[in-house]
Every structure is written in structure tokens, then in C-alpha cells.
Design a protein around this motif. Structure first.
Motif, mmCIF file in Angstrom:
data_model
loop_
_atom_site.group_PDB
_atom_site.id
_atom_site.type_symbol
_atom_site.label_atom_id
_atom_site.label_comp_id
_atom_site.label_asym_id
_atom_site.label_seq_id
_atom_site.Cartn_x
_atom_site.Cartn_y
_atom_site.Cartn_z
ATOM 1 N N LEU A 13 111.936 88.980 -1.004
ATOM 2 C CA LEU A 13 110.610 88.359 -1.096
ATOM 3 C C LEU A 13 110.618 86.949 -0.523
ATOM 4 O O LEU A 13 109.725 86.556 0.213
ATOM 5 N N ARG A 14 111.642 86.191 -0.858
ATOM 6 C CA ARG A 14 111.733 84.799 -0.441
ATOM 7 C C ARG A 14 111.990 84.665 1.062
ATOM 8 O O ARG A 14 111.501 83.740 1.694
ATOM 9 N N ASN A 15 112.735 85.590 1.627
ATOM 10 C CA ASN A 15 113.168 85.423 3.016
ATOM 11 C C ASN A 15 112.491 86.322 4.038
ATOM 12 O O ASN A 15 112.530 86.014 5.222
ATOM 13 N N ILE A 19 106.163 82.681 5.193
ATOM 14 C CA ILE A 19 105.395 81.720 4.394
ATOM 15 C C ILE A 19 104.042 81.431 5.024
ATOM 16 O O ILE A 19 103.060 81.225 4.315
ATOM 17 N N ASN A 20 103.973 81.449 6.348
ATOM 18 C CA ASN A 20 102.673 81.235 7.014
ATOM 19 C C ASN A 20 101.677 82.310 6.601
ATOM 20 O O ASN A 20 100.504 82.018 6.366
ATOM 21 N N GLU A 21 102.135 83.552 6.525
ATOM 22 C CA GLU A 21 101.258 84.653 6.123
ATOM 23 C C GLU A 21 100.811 84.495 4.671
ATOM 24 O O GLU A 21 99.659 84.773 4.333
ATOM 25 N N VAL A 22 101.706 84.062 3.820
ATOM 26 C CA VAL A 22 101.369 83.849 2.408
ATOM 27 C C VAL A 22 100.277 82.791 2.286
ATOM 28 O O VAL A 22 99.281 82.982 1.589
ATOM 29 N N ILE A 23 100.454 81.682 3.003
ATOM 30 C CA ILE A 23 99.507 80.569 2.914
ATOM 31 C C ILE A 23 98.137 80.946 3.474
ATOM 32 O O ILE A 23 97.116 80.699 2.838
ATOM 33 N N VAL A 24 98.122 81.556 4.652
ATOM 34 C CA VAL A 24 96.857 81.821 5.347
ATOM 35 C C VAL A 24 96.166 83.079 4.838
ATOM 36 O O VAL A 24 94.974 83.054 4.519
ATOM 37 N N HIS A 25 96.900 84.185 4.737
ATOM 38 C CA HIS A 25 96.254 85.475 4.477
ATOM 39 C C HIS A 25 96.280 85.930 3.023
ATOM 40 O O HIS A 25 95.383 86.651 2.596
ATOM 41 N N ILE A 26 97.280 85.522 2.274
ATOM 42 C CA ILE A 26 97.356 85.975 0.884
ATOM 43 C C ILE A 26 96.691 84.964 -0.059
ATOM 44 O O ILE A 26 95.857 85.321 -0.878
ATOM 45 N N LEU A 27 97.051 83.688 0.087
ATOM 46 C CA LEU A 27 96.492 82.666 -0.800
ATOM 47 C C LEU A 27 95.220 82.039 -0.256
ATOM 48 O O LEU A 27 94.494 81.379 -0.992
ATOM 49 N N ASP A 28 94.969 82.218 1.028
ATOM 50 C CA ASP A 28 93.755 81.713 1.670
ATOM 51 C C ASP A 28 93.575 80.208 1.471
ATOM 52 O O ASP A 28 92.479 79.721 1.209
ATOM 53 N N LEU A 29 94.685 79.464 1.597
ATOM 54 C CA LEU A 29 94.614 78.008 1.473
ATOM 55 C C LEU A 29 94.007 77.413 2.740
ATOM 56 O O LEU A 29 94.233 77.938 3.831
ATOM 57 N N LYS A 55 111.411 79.063 10.938
ATOM 58 C CA LYS A 55 112.843 79.377 11.066
ATOM 59 C C LYS A 55 113.530 79.431 9.707
ATOM 60 O O LYS A 55 114.407 80.255 9.478
ATOM 61 N N THR A 56 113.132 78.556 8.800
ATOM 62 C CA THR A 56 113.723 78.546 7.464
ATOM 63 C C THR A 56 112.838 79.243 6.435
ATOM 64 O O THR A 56 113.265 79.453 5.296
ATOM 65 N N ASN A 57 111.607 79.572 6.829
ATOM 66 C CA ASN A 57 110.615 80.196 5.956
ATOM 67 C C ASN A 57 110.303 79.310 4.749
ATOM 68 O O ASN A 57 110.138 79.782 3.630
ATOM 69 N N LEU A 58 110.230 78.004 5.016
ATOM 70 C CA LEU A 58 109.926 77.035 3.976
ATOM 71 C C LEU A 58 108.750 76.166 4.383
ATOM 72 O O LEU A 58 108.471 76.019 5.569
ATOM 73 N N ALA A 59 108.103 75.582 3.395
ATOM 74 C CA ALA A 59 107.003 74.650 3.630
ATOM 75 C C ALA A 59 107.309 73.378 2.849
ATOM 76 O O ALA A 59 108.021 73.404 1.843
ATOM 77 N N PRO A 70 108.114 81.099 -0.209
ATOM 78 C CA PRO A 70 106.942 81.939 -0.495
ATOM 79 C C PRO A 70 106.703 82.203 -1.985
ATOM 80 O O PRO A 70 105.561 82.197 -2.443
ATOM 81 N N ILE A 71 107.757 82.397 -2.751
ATOM 82 C CA ILE A 71 107.603 82.652 -4.181
ATOM 83 C C ILE A 71 107.080 81.401 -4.882
ATOM 84 O O ILE A 71 106.142 81.468 -5.683
ATOM 85 N N ASP A 72 107.679 80.249 -4.574
ATOM 86 C CA ASP A 72 107.217 78.982 -5.174
ATOM 87 C C ASP A 72 105.740 78.745 -4.884
ATOM 88 O O ASP A 72 104.994 78.320 -5.767
ATOM 89 N N MET A 73 105.350 78.989 -3.637
ATOM 90 C CA MET A 73 103.977 78.722 -3.227
ATOM 91 C C MET A 73 102.997 79.552 -4.056
ATOM 92 O O MET A 73 102.005 79.031 -4.564
ATOM 93 N N VAL A 74 103.273 80.826 -4.208
ATOM 94 C CA VAL A 74 102.380 81.694 -4.987
ATOM 95 C C VAL A 74 102.338 81.229 -6.441
ATOM 96 O O VAL A 74 101.262 81.127 -7.037
ATOM 97 N N MET A 75 103.481 80.915 -7.008
ATOM 98 C CA MET A 75 103.520 80.498 -8.408
ATOM 99 C C MET A 75 102.743 79.202 -8.625
ATOM 100 O O MET A 75 101.988 79.085 -9.589
ATOM 101 N N VAL A 76 102.903 78.238 -7.729
ATOM 102 C CA VAL A 76 102.207 76.957 -7.875
ATOM 103 C C VAL A 76 100.697 77.141 -7.710
ATOM 104 O O VAL A 76 99.909 76.619 -8.504
ATOM 105 N N VAL A 77 100.277 77.875 -6.691
ATOM 106 C CA VAL A 77 98.844 78.075 -6.467
ATOM 107 C C VAL A 77 98.217 78.825 -7.633
ATOM 108 O O VAL A 77 97.158 78.434 -8.137
ATOM 109 N N LYS A 78 98.856 79.874 -8.098
ATOM 110 C CA LYS A 78 98.303 80.639 -9.221
ATOM 111 C C LYS A 78 98.261 79.791 -10.492
ATOM 112 O O LYS A 78 97.302 79.867 -11.257
ATOM 113 N N ALA A 79 99.252 78.958 -10.728
ATOM 114 C CA ALA A 79 99.254 78.080 -11.906
ATOM 115 C C ALA A 79 98.146 77.047 -11.796
ATOM 116 O O ALA A 79 97.477 76.749 -12.788
#
Length: 88
Positions: A13-15, A19-29, A55-59, A70-79
């Protein structure tokens, strides 16, 4: 506490979820591309001083100095969403 995901599942999940897809398409930030990097509205400090490294899949937010995978991002946004709703 019951472990819901194996270490291998969390690793994938993390790798393997970009992360770009999580931010733009899943979380719609709110986001934009600046100098070839995806920038997004930080869910912690609400600033656009951010960048994603595919390259590192980090933000990272350079304002609050928070790093996200990606996991951190979802957890923070949902919280944050849960916290905002409970204040209303």
C-alpha cells in the motif's frame, strides 16, 4: 489490538499506490503542478508549500515540515475531516 494488515500488505500500500493518485483522485485535495512537481493543500497547516516526489512516493509540506506516505496522507486527511465534522 488486532492487526488488520500484514507487514507485506502495508508495504505494498505504501509503495505501490502512487501518492499523486491518492492526493488528486482519491482524497480530491486542492492541487496543482508547479515546476514539474505536484503541490497540494497541506491537510495539517492548509498551506500550498508542498511537493510530491514520485521516485520515493512521498510528499512533504515545507511549512509545517510534515512528511507523508500514501497511508499517512489518508489517515491525516480522514482525521482532519472527522475533527471538523465533530466541531459543527
Amino acid at each position: 489490538m488486532v492487526q488488520r494488515f500484514s507487514k507485506d500488505e502495508l508495504f505494498r500500500l505504501r509503495n505501490h499506490i502512487p501518492i499523486n493518485e491518492v492526493i488528486v483522485h482519491i482524497l480530491d485535495l486542492p492541487s496543482k503542478v508547479r515546476d514539474g512537481y505536484l503541490c497540494f493543500l497541506c491537510p495539517v497547516c492548509s498551506e500550498f508549500m508542498t511537493a510530491c516526489n514520485p521516485k520515493t512516493n512521498l510528499a512533504k509540506c515545507f511549512r509545517c515540515e510534515r512528511n507523508f506516505n500514501p497511508i499517512d496522507m489518508v489517515m491525516v486527511v480522514k482525521a482532519c475531516l472527522y475533527h471538523r465534522r465533530s466541531q459543527v
